[in-house]
Motif scaffolding. Structure first.
Motif, short mmCIF file in Angstrom:
data_model
loop_
_atom_site.label_atom_id
_atom_site.label_comp_id
_atom_site.label_asym_id
_atom_site.label_seq_id
_atom_site.Cartn_x
_atom_site.Cartn_y
_atom_site.Cartn_z
N LEU A 120 -1.96 0.58 11.10
CA LEU A 120 -1.34 1.41 10.30
C LEU A 120 -0.40 2.36 10.83
CD1 LEU A 120 -4.18 2.86 7.72
CD2 LEU A 120 -2.28 1.72 7.31
N GLU A 121 -0.25 2.67 12.04
CA GLU A 121 0.37 3.57 12.71
C GLU A 121 2.10 3.38 12.60
OE1 GLU A 121 1.88 6.84 14.71
OE2 GLU A 121 -0.15 6.39 13.90
N LEU B 193 -7.65 -1.48 7.31
CA LEU B 193 -7.24 -1.05 8.46
C LEU B 193 -7.64 0.35 8.60
CD1 LEU B 193 -3.57 -2.34 8.50
CD2 LEU B 193 -5.60 -3.22 9.89
N VAL B 194 -8.24 0.89 7.57
CA VAL B 194 -8.67 2.39 7.72
C VAL B 194 -10.44 2.40 8.36
CG1 VAL B 194 -9.36 4.53 6.33
CG2 VAL B 194 -7.25 3.10 5.74
N ARG B 195 -10.22 3.05 9.45
CA ARG B 195 -11.65 2.93 10.09
C ARG B 195 -12.88 3.74 9.57
NH1 ARG B 195 -8.02 4.47 14.02
NH2 ARG B 195 -8.58 6.67 13.73
N ASP B 196 -12.44 4.84 8.73
CA ASP B 196 -13.77 5.48 8.20
C ASP B 196 -13.07 6.53 7.34
OD1 ASP B 196 -12.91 7.98 10.15
OD2 ASP B 196 -14.69 7.10 11.51
N HIS C 218 2.07 1.22 2.30
CA HIS C 218 0.81 0.62 1.88
C HIS C 218 -0.24 1.29 2.66
CE1 HIS C 218 3.00 -3.07 0.09
NE2 HIS C 218 3.73 -2.10 -0.38
N LEU C 219 -1.30 1.74 2.08
CA LEU C 219 -2.40 1.92 2.58
C LEU C 219 -3.53 0.77 2.75
CD1 LEU C 219 -3.12 5.60 1.80
CD2 LEU C 219 -1.84 4.77 3.62
N SER D 193 0.95 -3.85 8.48
CA SER D 193 0.68 -5.30 9.36
C SER D 193 -0.80 -5.18 9.77
CB SER D 193 1.44 -5.16 10.35
OG SER D 193 1.33 -6.20 11.17
N PRO D 194 -1.57 -6.33 9.48
CA PRO D 194 -2.91 -6.30 10.28
C PRO D 194 -3.01 -6.43 11.67
CG PRO D 194 -2.09 -8.46 8.99
CD PRO D 194 -1.13 -7.41 8.75
#
Length: 166
Positions: A68-69, A93-96, A88-89, A63-64
């Motif tokens: 991701l949690e 939503l992945v910071r770095d 779903h990755l 969910s945006p």
């Protein structure tokens, strides 16, 4: 099922492992392996356990607005209950790279063998990744952690087709 939760059959994919198979055979093979796609909402794991056999693969959306949690927690719980769960990755939503490594290590520790890398629905990216291809590239050697990686991309990371890497 509660009306506030969604449990639906997701689309199938035709994978590249059957080069000599006819399109009809590939379609039949895909339909023989249905998947259900769920939203990682409160109580969804209990609904899945109550209504879905463990032989069915479960994909868990990202969910945006929630991040991701919830996806990771839902996948970890389902795997611990005997399901093959596919998170779903969402790239946006992945910071770095450090966050990506943390996510991959967490999924590996949970026993997840497949992931689905997408750009995601977030209008703004949380960090360095705008699309699925960038996350796949950044995964580098961690790609070997998974038996299958699904990715959906086109030039703008919009859904065009699913490619499964083995």
């Amino acid at each position: 099922m509660h009306s506030s939760r969604e449990l639906r059959s997701s689309s199938f994919e035709i994978t590249g492992g059957h080069r000599d198979a006819t399109p009809g055979r590939a379609l039949l093979a895909a339909l023989a392996r249905p998947r259900y796609e769920i939203l990682p909402l409160t109580g969804i794991t209990e609904d899945v356990v109550r209504h879905v056999p463990t032989a069915i693969k479960i994909t868990v959306t990202a969910s945006p607005t929630r991040g991701l949690e919830p996806t990771l927690r839902t996948v970890e719980t389902l795997v611990s209950r005997g399901y093959a769960a596919v998170p779903h990755l969402s790239a946006r939503l992945v910071r770095d790279r450090a966050h990506l490594e943390e996510v991959v290590l967490r999924l590996r520790a949970a026993g997840v063998s497949e992931v689905f890398v997408i750009a995601g629905d977030a209008r703004r990216q949380a960090g360095e990744f705008a699309g699925a291809a960038a996350v796949l590239s950044a995964m580098g050697e961690f790609r070997a952690s998974f038996r299958e990686i699904g990715i959906e991309i086109d030039a703008n990371d919009r859904v065009q087709r699913v490619v499964v890497l083995r």
